[in-house]
Motif scaffolding. Structure first.
Motif, PDB file in Angstrom:
ATOM      1  N   GLY A  57       0.820  -1.205   0.000  1.00 38.48           N
ATOM      2  CA  GLY A  57       0.000   0.000   0.000  1.00 38.48           C
ATOM      3  C   GLY A  57       0.856   1.257   0.000  1.00 38.48           C
ATOM      4  O   GLY A  57       2.062   1.210   0.275  1.00 38.48           O
ATOM      5  N   PRO A  58       0.258   2.393  -0.300  1.00 40.20           N
ATOM      6  CA  PRO A  58       1.015   3.645  -0.396  1.00 40.20           C
ATOM      7  C   PRO A  58       1.793   3.987   0.877  1.00 40.20           C
ATOM      8  O   PRO A  58       2.921   4.457   0.807  1.00 40.20           O
ATOM      9  CB  PRO A  58      -0.041   4.701  -0.683  1.00 40.20           C
ATOM     10  CG  PRO A  58      -1.313   3.995  -0.918  1.00 40.20           C
ATOM     11  CD  PRO A  58      -1.153   2.566  -0.562  1.00 40.20           C
ATOM     12  N   GLN A  59       1.188   3.731   2.029  1.00 40.62           N
ATOM     13  CA  GLN A  59       1.869   4.030   3.288  1.00 40.62           C
ATOM     14  C   GLN A  59       3.141   3.200   3.430  1.00 40.62           C
ATOM     15  O   GLN A  59       4.193   3.716   3.775  1.00 40.62           O
ATOM     16  CB  GLN A  59       0.926   3.760   4.457  1.00 40.62           C
ATOM     17  CG  GLN A  59       1.559   3.928   5.814  1.00 40.62           C
ATOM     18  CD  GLN A  59       0.613   3.521   6.940  1.00 40.62           C
ATOM     19  OE1 GLN A  59      -0.566   3.278   6.740  1.00 40.62           O
ATOM     20  NE2 GLN A  59       1.151   3.440   8.138  1.00 40.62           N
ATOM     21  N   ARG A  60       3.064   1.918   3.137  1.00 38.07           N
ATOM     22  CA  ARG A  60       4.226   1.025   3.252  1.00 38.07           C
ATOM     23  C   ARG A  60       5.326   1.429   2.272  1.00 38.07           C
ATOM     24  O   ARG A  60       6.505   1.418   2.607  1.00 38.07           O
ATOM     25  CB  ARG A  60       3.833  -0.425   2.971  1.00 38.07           C
ATOM     26  CG  ARG A  60       2.790  -0.950   3.880  1.00 38.07           C
ATOM     27  CD  ARG A  60       3.408  -1.477   5.159  1.00 38.07           C
ATOM     28  NE  ARG A  60       2.327  -1.971   5.989  1.00 38.07           N
ATOM     29  CZ  ARG A  60       2.121  -1.577   7.232  1.00 38.07           C
ATOM     30  NH1 ARG A  60       2.929  -0.730   7.793  1.00 38.07           N
ATOM     31  NH2 ARG A  60       1.114  -2.041   7.924  1.00 38.07           N
ATOM     32  N   LEU A  61       4.930   1.740   1.045  1.00 32.14           N
ATOM     33  CA  LEU A  61       5.922   2.117   0.042  1.00 32.14           C
ATOM     34  C   LEU A  61       6.588   3.443   0.398  1.00 32.14           C
ATOM     35  O   LEU A  61       7.781   3.631   0.155  1.00 32.14           O
ATOM     36  CB  LEU A  61       5.270   2.161  -1.341  1.00 32.14           C
ATOM     37  CG  LEU A  61       4.695   0.804  -1.805  1.00 32.14           C
ATOM     38  CD1 LEU A  61       3.990   0.957  -3.149  1.00 32.14           C
ATOM     39  CD2 LEU A  61       5.770  -0.260  -1.868  1.00 32.14           C
ATOM     40  N   THR A  62       5.824   4.344   1.005  1.00 34.62           N
ATOM     41  CA  THR A  62       6.399   5.615   1.450  1.00 34.62           C
ATOM     42  C   THR A  62       7.429   5.360   2.546  1.00 34.62           C
ATOM     43  O   THR A  62       8.524   5.935   2.521  1.00 34.62           O
ATOM     44  CB  THR A  62       5.300   6.560   1.959  1.00 34.62           C
ATOM     45  OG1 THR A  62       4.397   6.828   0.887  1.00 34.62           O
ATOM     46  CG2 THR A  62       5.887   7.867   2.475  1.00 34.62           C
ATOM     47  N   TYR A  63       7.078   4.489   3.508  1.00 33.53           N
ATOM     48  CA  TYR A  63       8.045   4.153   4.551  1.00 33.53           C
ATOM     49  C   TYR A  63       9.300   3.539   3.950  1.00 33.53           C
ATOM     50  O   TYR A  63      10.418   3.876   4.351  1.00 33.53           O
ATOM     51  CB  TYR A  63       7.450   3.180   5.576  1.00 33.53           C
ATOM     52  CG  TYR A  63       6.465   3.821   6.520  1.00 33.53           C
ATOM     53  CD1 TYR A  63       6.768   4.994   7.204  1.00 33.53           C
ATOM     54  CD2 TYR A  63       5.224   3.238   6.753  1.00 33.53           C
ATOM     55  CE1 TYR A  63       5.874   5.578   8.067  1.00 33.53           C
ATOM     56  CE2 TYR A  63       4.316   3.819   7.622  1.00 33.53           C
ATOM     57  CZ  TYR A  63       4.644   4.984   8.280  1.00 33.53           C
ATOM     58  OH  TYR A  63       3.756   5.561   9.138  1.00 33.53           O
ATOM     59  N   ARG A  64       9.151   2.638   2.999  1.00 33.49           N
ATOM     60  CA  ARG A  64      10.325   2.013   2.378  1.00 33.49           C
ATOM     61  C   ARG A  64      11.207   3.072   1.730  1.00 33.49           C
ATOM     62  O   ARG A  64      12.428   3.056   1.886  1.00 33.49           O
ATOM     63  CB  ARG A  64       9.914   0.957   1.360  1.00 33.49           C
ATOM     64  CG  ARG A  64      11.145   0.303   0.730  1.00 33.49           C
ATOM     65  CD  ARG A  64      10.843  -0.880  -0.129  1.00 33.49           C
ATOM     66  NE  ARG A  64       9.958  -0.524  -1.213  1.00 33.49           N
ATOM     67  CZ  ARG A  64       9.280  -1.400  -1.942  1.00 33.49           C
ATOM     68  NH1 ARG A  64       9.379  -2.683  -1.676  1.00 33.49           N
ATOM     69  NH2 ARG A  64       8.514  -1.005  -2.919  1.00 33.49           N
ATOM     70  N   LEU A  65      10.614   4.007   1.012  1.00 36.00           N
ATOM     71  CA  LEU A  65      11.385   5.063   0.356  1.00 36.00           C
ATOM     72  C   LEU A  65      12.099   5.945   1.388  1.00 36.00           C
ATOM     73  O   LEU A  65      13.301   6.199   1.279  1.00 36.00           O
ATOM     74  CB  LEU A  65      10.476   5.907  -0.539  1.00 36.00           C
ATOM     75  CG  LEU A  65      11.130   7.103  -1.209  1.00 36.00           C
ATOM     76  CD1 LEU A  65      12.201   6.640  -2.183  1.00 36.00           C
ATOM     77  CD2 LEU A  65      10.100   7.948  -1.916  1.00 36.00           C
ATOM     78  N   LEU A  66      11.361   6.391   2.393  1.00 34.79           N
ATOM     79  CA  LEU A  66      11.969   7.255   3.411  1.00 34.79           C
ATOM     80  C   LEU A  66      13.074   6.539   4.173  1.00 34.79           C
ATOM     81  O   LEU A  66      14.140   7.095   4.415  1.00 34.79           O
ATOM     82  CB  LEU A  66      10.899   7.743   4.389  1.00 34.79           C
ATOM     83  CG  LEU A  66       9.873   8.729   3.837  1.00 34.79           C
ATOM     84  CD1 LEU A  66       8.778   8.982   4.873  1.00 34.79           C
ATOM     85  CD2 LEU A  66      10.538  10.034   3.437  1.00 34.79           C
ATOM     86  N   PHE A  67      12.812   5.298   4.561  1.00 32.02           N
ATOM     87  CA  PHE A  67      13.785   4.565   5.351  1.00 32.02           C
ATOM     88  C   PHE A  67      15.014   4.195   4.538  1.00 32.02           C
ATOM     89  O   PHE A  67      16.113   4.101   5.078  1.00 32.02           O
ATOM     90  CB  PHE A  67      13.163   3.308   5.960  1.00 32.02           C
ATOM     91  CG  PHE A  67      12.062   3.588   6.969  1.00 32.02           C
ATOM     92  CD1 PHE A  67      11.771   4.876   7.411  1.00 32.02           C
ATOM     93  CD2 PHE A  67      11.321   2.551   7.472  1.00 32.02           C
ATOM     94  CE1 PHE A  67      10.764   5.122   8.330  1.00 32.02           C
ATOM     95  CE2 PHE A  67      10.306   2.773   8.400  1.00 32.02           C
ATOM     96  CZ  PHE A  67      10.029   4.067   8.835  1.00 32.02           C
ATOM     97  N   SER A  68      14.854   3.987   3.240  1.00 35.18           N
ATOM     98  CA  SER A  68      16.009   3.637   2.403  1.00 35.18           C
ATOM     99  C   SER A  68      17.022   4.775   2.361  1.00 35.18           C
ATOM    100  O   SER A  68      18.209   4.540   2.151  1.00 35.18           O
ATOM    101  CB  SER A  68      15.559   3.254   0.990  1.00 35.18           C
ATOM    102  OG  SER A  68      15.085   4.388   0.292  1.00 35.18           O
ATOM    103  N   GLN A  69      16.563   5.989   2.587  1.00 35.15           N
ATOM    104  CA  GLN A  69      17.458   7.144   2.594  1.00 35.15           C
ATOM    105  C   GLN A  69      18.221   7.264   3.911  1.00 35.15           C
ATOM    106  O   GLN A  69      19.097   8.107   4.036  1.00 35.15           O
ATOM    107  CB  GLN A  69      16.661   8.415   2.320  1.00 35.15           C
ATOM    108  CG  GLN A  69      16.028   8.417   0.947  1.00 35.15           C
ATOM    109  CD  GLN A  69      15.090   9.583   0.732  1.00 35.15           C
ATOM    110  OE1 GLN A  69      15.011  10.504   1.530  1.00 35.15           O
ATOM    111  NE2 GLN A  69      14.378   9.558  -0.377  1.00 35.15           N
ATOM    112  N   ARG A  70      17.879   6.415   4.879  1.00 37.88           N
ATOM    113  CA  ARG A  70      18.530   6.454   6.189  1.00 37.88           C
ATOM    114  C   ARG A  70      19.148   5.091   6.529  1.00 37.88           C
ATOM    115  O   ARG A  70      19.186   4.688   7.682  1.00 37.88           O
ATOM    116  CB  ARG A  70      17.502   6.868   7.239  1.00 37.88           C
ATOM    117  CG  ARG A  70      16.976   8.279   7.001  1.00 37.88           C
ATOM    118  CD  ARG A  70      15.780   8.622   7.856  1.00 37.88           C
ATOM    119  NE  ARG A  70      16.070   8.626   9.269  1.00 37.88           N
ATOM    120  CZ  ARG A  70      15.125   8.693  10.209  1.00 37.88           C
ATOM    121  NH1 ARG A  70      13.863   8.751   9.880  1.00 37.88           N
ATOM    122  NH2 ARG A  70      15.462   8.687  11.478  1.00 37.88           N
TER     123      ARG A  70
END
Length: 176
Positions: A57-70
């Motif tokens: 879902g969009p929320q999970r994919l957003t977390y993956r994107l944000l967390f990948s930057q950290r």
């Protein structure tokens, strides 16, 4: 303590909250799909694995994107947790990854993990990382405590005051 204790006390509530979209976690809680499925099947023991929309879902994919930057930050938390982990826990490796990913969330760690309250998070830390739990003698909130540990190890995190008692954020970190 048994494998059943781990699953019932910690994993079932986290997996339920994850499947209901009530956590701040990337797809599969930050685990690879096989490890997630194995954990889910052992914890739930009935029913079917949630549909992929739960994971994509969009929320999970957003977390993956944000967390990948950290990623570097997450790896430092993983190393911290690993250094204190109990080797006899069945799901230590999985928990270490899940907690490290979830530390990157913006709310309280217990809430972002999907646990019912901070007390259960304390029990989880005591069970999986007993020596780390003992180090938190002043009951600092766990995410802040982890980052404080990284700061003291010479990480790239700002320690705002030479001692907690002098810090203007003292009441934000500690529970009375």
């Amino acid at each position: 303590m048994t494998k059943t204790y781990e699953l019932e006390t910690f994993w079932r509530p986290m997996l339920k909250a994850y499947c209901e979209g009530k956590t701040a976690q990337p797809p599969f809680m930050g685990l690879d799909q096989k490890r997630f499925e194995h954990l889910y099947n052992n914890a739930v023991q009935q029913g079917t694995l949630p549909e992929s929309t739960v994971h994509q879902g969009p929320q999970r994919l957003t977390y993956r994107l944000l967390f990948s930057q950290r990623e570097d930050e997450k790896q430092q938390i993983v190393q911290l947790l690993r250094s204190y982990g109990r080797s006899d826990c069945h799901y230590l490796s999985e928990l270490t990854q899940v907690v490290a990913h979830t530390c990157l969330g913006s709310s309280h760690l217990w809430s972002d993990l999907g646990l019912p309250n901070r007390r259960v998070l304390g029990e989880l830390i005591r069970f999986y990382y007993p020596e780390l739990h003992q180090k938190n003698q002043h009951h600092m909130r766990w995410k802040r405590f982890f980052y404080r540990q990284l700061c003291e190890q010479g990480g790239d995190y700002v320690c705002r005051a030479p001692s907690c008692e002098e810090c203007s954020s003292y009441s934000d970190c500690f529970i009375n």
